[in-house]
Design a protein around this motif. Sequence first.
Motif, PDB file in Angstrom:
ATOM      1  N   THR A 235      79.124  46.635  53.148  1.00  0.00           N
ATOM      2  CA  THR A 235      77.882  46.003  52.692  1.00  0.00           C
ATOM      3  C   THR A 235      76.769  46.217  53.715  1.00  0.00           C
ATOM      4  O   THR A 235      77.050  46.344  54.911  1.00  0.00           O
ATOM      5  CB  THR A 235      78.084  44.482  52.484  1.00  0.00           C
ATOM      6  OG1 THR A 235      76.926  43.908  51.878  1.00  0.00           O
ATOM      7  CG2 THR A 235      78.352  43.766  53.795  1.00  0.00           C
ATOM      8  N   PRO A 236      75.528  46.260  53.272  1.00  0.00           N
ATOM      9  CA  PRO A 236      74.419  46.320  54.229  1.00  0.00           C
ATOM     10  C   PRO A 236      74.127  44.939  54.803  1.00  0.00           C
ATOM     11  O   PRO A 236      74.433  43.914  54.179  1.00  0.00           O
ATOM     12  CB  PRO A 236      73.250  46.813  53.368  1.00  0.00           C
ATOM     13  CG  PRO A 236      73.570  46.331  51.993  1.00  0.00           C
ATOM     14  CD  PRO A 236      75.068  46.354  51.878  1.00  0.00           C
ATOM     15  N   LEU A 237      73.557  44.896  55.991  1.00  0.00           N
ATOM     16  CA  LEU A 237      73.098  43.651  56.606  1.00  0.00           C
ATOM     17  C   LEU A 237      71.575  43.681  56.589  1.00  0.00           C
ATOM     18  O   LEU A 237      70.947  44.309  57.432  1.00  0.00           O
ATOM     19  CB  LEU A 237      73.624  43.528  58.039  1.00  0.00           C
ATOM     20  CG  LEU A 237      75.138  43.416  58.174  1.00  0.00           C
ATOM     21  CD1 LEU A 237      75.552  43.376  59.639  1.00  0.00           C
ATOM     22  CD2 LEU A 237      75.660  42.187  57.446  1.00  0.00           C
ATOM     23  N   ARG A 238      71.012  43.000  55.636  1.00  0.00           N
ATOM     24  CA  ARG A 238      69.570  43.117  55.410  1.00  0.00           C
ATOM     25  C   ARG A 238      68.743  42.277  56.361  1.00  0.00           C
ATOM     26  O   ARG A 238      67.519  42.350  56.361  1.00  0.00           O
ATOM     27  CB  ARG A 238      69.243  42.733  53.963  1.00  0.00           C
ATOM     28  CG  ARG A 238      69.962  43.618  52.950  1.00  0.00           C
ATOM     29  CD  ARG A 238      69.680  43.198  51.522  1.00  0.00           C
ATOM     30  NE  ARG A 238      70.499  43.945  50.588  1.00  0.00           N
ATOM     31  CZ  ARG A 238      70.193  45.137  50.099  1.00  0.00           C
ATOM     32  NH1 ARG A 238      69.079  45.714  50.494  1.00  0.00           N
ATOM     33  NH2 ARG A 238      70.990  45.757  49.250  1.00  0.00           N
ATOM     34  N   GLU A 239      69.412  41.447  57.202  1.00  0.00           N
ATOM     35  CA  GLU A 239      68.646  40.634  58.137  1.00  0.00           C
ATOM     36  C   GLU A 239      67.977  41.498  59.198  1.00  0.00           C
ATOM     37  O   GLU A 239      66.929  41.154  59.717  1.00  0.00           O
ATOM     38  CB  GLU A 239      69.554  39.605  58.817  1.00  0.00           C
ATOM     39  CG  GLU A 239      70.138  38.568  57.881  1.00  0.00           C
ATOM     40  CD  GLU A 239      71.411  39.046  57.204  1.00  0.00           C
ATOM     41  OE1 GLU A 239      71.776  40.235  57.394  1.00  0.00           O
ATOM     42  OE2 GLU A 239      72.043  38.246  56.492  1.00  0.00           O
TER      43      GLU A 239
ATOM     44  N   SER B 166      66.609  47.437  60.913  1.00  0.00           N
ATOM     45  CA  SER B 166      67.187  48.769  60.793  1.00  0.00           C
ATOM     46  C   SER B 166      68.223  48.857  59.683  1.00  0.00           C
ATOM     47  O   SER B 166      68.779  49.918  59.426  1.00  0.00           O
ATOM     48  CB  SER B 166      67.827  49.180  62.126  1.00  0.00           C
ATOM     49  OG  SER B 166      68.848  48.262  62.491  1.00  0.00           O
ATOM     50  N   VAL B 167      68.503  47.731  59.026  1.00  0.00           N
ATOM     51  CA  VAL B 167      69.492  47.633  57.946  1.00  0.00           C
ATOM     52  C   VAL B 167      70.830  48.271  58.350  1.00  0.00           C
ATOM     53  O   VAL B 167      71.258  49.272  57.772  1.00  0.00           O
ATOM     54  CB  VAL B 167      68.980  48.267  56.632  1.00  0.00           C
ATOM     55  CG1 VAL B 167      69.853  47.813  55.464  1.00  0.00           C
ATOM     56  CG2 VAL B 167      67.545  47.893  56.356  1.00  0.00           C
TER      57      VAL B 167
ATOM     58  N   GLY C 243      74.978  48.431  58.613  1.00  0.00           N
ATOM     59  CA  GLY C 243      75.960  48.172  57.570  1.00  0.00           C
ATOM     60  C   GLY C 243      77.304  47.798  58.157  1.00  0.00           C
ATOM     61  O   GLY C 243      77.650  48.202  59.273  1.00  0.00           O
TER      62      GLY C 243
ATOM     63  N   GLU D  73      76.888  52.140  46.881  1.00  0.00           N
ATOM     64  CA  GLU D  73      75.783  51.240  47.212  1.00  0.00           C
ATOM     65  C   GLU D  73      74.655  51.432  46.187  1.00  0.00           C
ATOM     66  O   GLU D  73      74.115  52.528  46.047  1.00  0.00           O
ATOM     67  CB  GLU D  73      75.286  51.516  48.623  1.00  0.00           C
ATOM     68  CG  GLU D  73      73.982  50.841  48.986  1.00  0.00           C
ATOM     69  CD  GLU D  73      74.015  49.342  48.813  1.00  0.00           C
ATOM     70  OE1 GLU D  73      73.067  48.817  48.212  1.00  0.00           O
ATOM     71  OE2 GLU D  73      74.984  48.713  49.280  1.00  0.00           O
TER      72      GLU D  73
ATOM     73  N   ASP E 161      71.523  50.156  46.032  1.00  0.00           N
ATOM     74  CA  ASP E 161      70.133  50.159  46.494  1.00  0.00           C
ATOM     75  C   ASP E 161      69.735  51.576  46.922  1.00  0.00           C
ATOM     76  O   ASP E 161      70.320  52.137  47.856  1.00  0.00           O
ATOM     77  CB  ASP E 161      69.993  49.181  47.670  1.00  0.00           C
ATOM     78  CG  ASP E 161      68.548  48.964  48.087  1.00  0.00           C
ATOM     79  OD1 ASP E 161      67.843  49.966  48.284  1.00  0.00           O
ATOM     80  OD2 ASP E 161      68.147  47.810  48.239  1.00  0.00           O
TER      81      ASP E 161
ATOM     82  N   GLU F  43      67.104  52.695  48.472  1.00  0.00           N
ATOM     83  CA  GLU F  43      66.577  52.799  49.832  1.00  0.00           C
ATOM     84  C   GLU F  43      67.704  52.893  50.851  1.00  0.00           C
ATOM     85  O   GLU F  43      67.640  53.680  51.804  1.00  0.00           O
ATOM     86  CB  GLU F  43      65.684  51.598  50.136  1.00  0.00           C
ATOM     87  CG  GLU F  43      65.015  51.656  51.502  1.00  0.00           C
ATOM     88  CD  GLU F  43      64.070  50.493  51.756  1.00  0.00           C
ATOM     89  OE1 GLU F  43      63.582  50.375  52.895  1.00  0.00           O
ATOM     90  OE2 GLU F  43      63.822  49.698  50.815  1.00  0.00           O
ATOM     91  N   ILE F  44      68.747  52.094  50.643  1.00  0.00           N
ATOM     92  CA  ILE F  44      69.885  52.144  51.549  1.00  0.00           C
ATOM     93  C   ILE F  44      70.658  53.445  51.355  1.00  0.00           C
ATOM     94  O   ILE F  44      71.146  54.048  52.319  1.00  0.00           O
ATOM     95  CB  ILE F  44      70.791  50.920  51.346  1.00  0.00           C
ATOM     96  CG1 ILE F  44      70.028  49.656  51.779  1.00  0.00           C
ATOM     97  CG2 ILE F  44      72.090  51.049  52.130  1.00  0.00           C
ATOM     98  CD1 ILE F  44      70.758  48.377  51.557  1.00  0.00           C
TER      99      ILE F  44
END
Length: 279
Positions: free
Chosen positions: A12-16, A19-20, A22, A79, A81, A83-84
């Motif tokens: 999963t990505p870490l959107r916090e 730099s996103v 994962g 994934e 998204d 963008e990711i």
Amino acid sequence: MLREVTGIRYVTPLREGGSVPGVVEADDLGTYVVKFSGAAQGRKALVAEVIAGELGRRLGLRVPELVRFDFDPVIGLGEPDQEIQDLLKASGGLNLGMDFLPGSLGFDPLVFTVDPAEASRIVWFDALIGNVDRSWRNPNMLVWHRDLWLIDHGASLIWHHNWRSAESATARPYDASDHALSRFDPEPAAVAGELGALVTEDLLAGVTGLVPDEWLVDEPGFDTPDDVRRAYARILGARAQDVHLRITTAPGRREKQPPPEWLRPWVEGHADKKSGGAE
């Protein structure tokens, strides 16, 4: 050289994070937070992560293990998204992994207590590396197994974004009045002699030697990756001698707020551990 692993499953990505990064599982059965080479911050953020993180570890601070992370974008095709997806496709090959700490909590200075001696060491270290990203708004620290762990050093060593003026960084002041640990009365000058003595030429050569050549080649103004490594070591070595003289700290301890009711047994147990009492 940092240990090398290969990604086998993108979780999963870490959107916090800007730099996103994962969460990715690797072939050593470990799980890592991966900082991708294709992120907007570029390879210098990865260089800063390695040098600052490994320097912190050698100064006795807790930093999750860093590894060379080989990533094949194919494992992230699920994934959704776009963008990711673009980020993953731009990051094939060598990236940086940080050991994932399952069950860790983000540090909150209003909830957790930190010993002033530990706070002093961390503030001195952040001043050494010029870390601008450890404020109470974004502490970049985790509490895991009741200990404080330092993460996310990609915004440190900011002088490497302009090497022409980098030498002046040795005398650059550090404002710690907004530091996440400022409420715990840090006294970086009290630990400067001990920590500064550890920052030797050999230690800095060892730390900078962990940065992969791939992230140092073609650096403007330098002929070889080793030339870049020596520049990092030279600035950090000079800064370690007297950086404590240029640290501005908060004027005094602010009133602590009690932790929420659900967390009090954990915090009280942590205090017992620090004082040597029974858990």
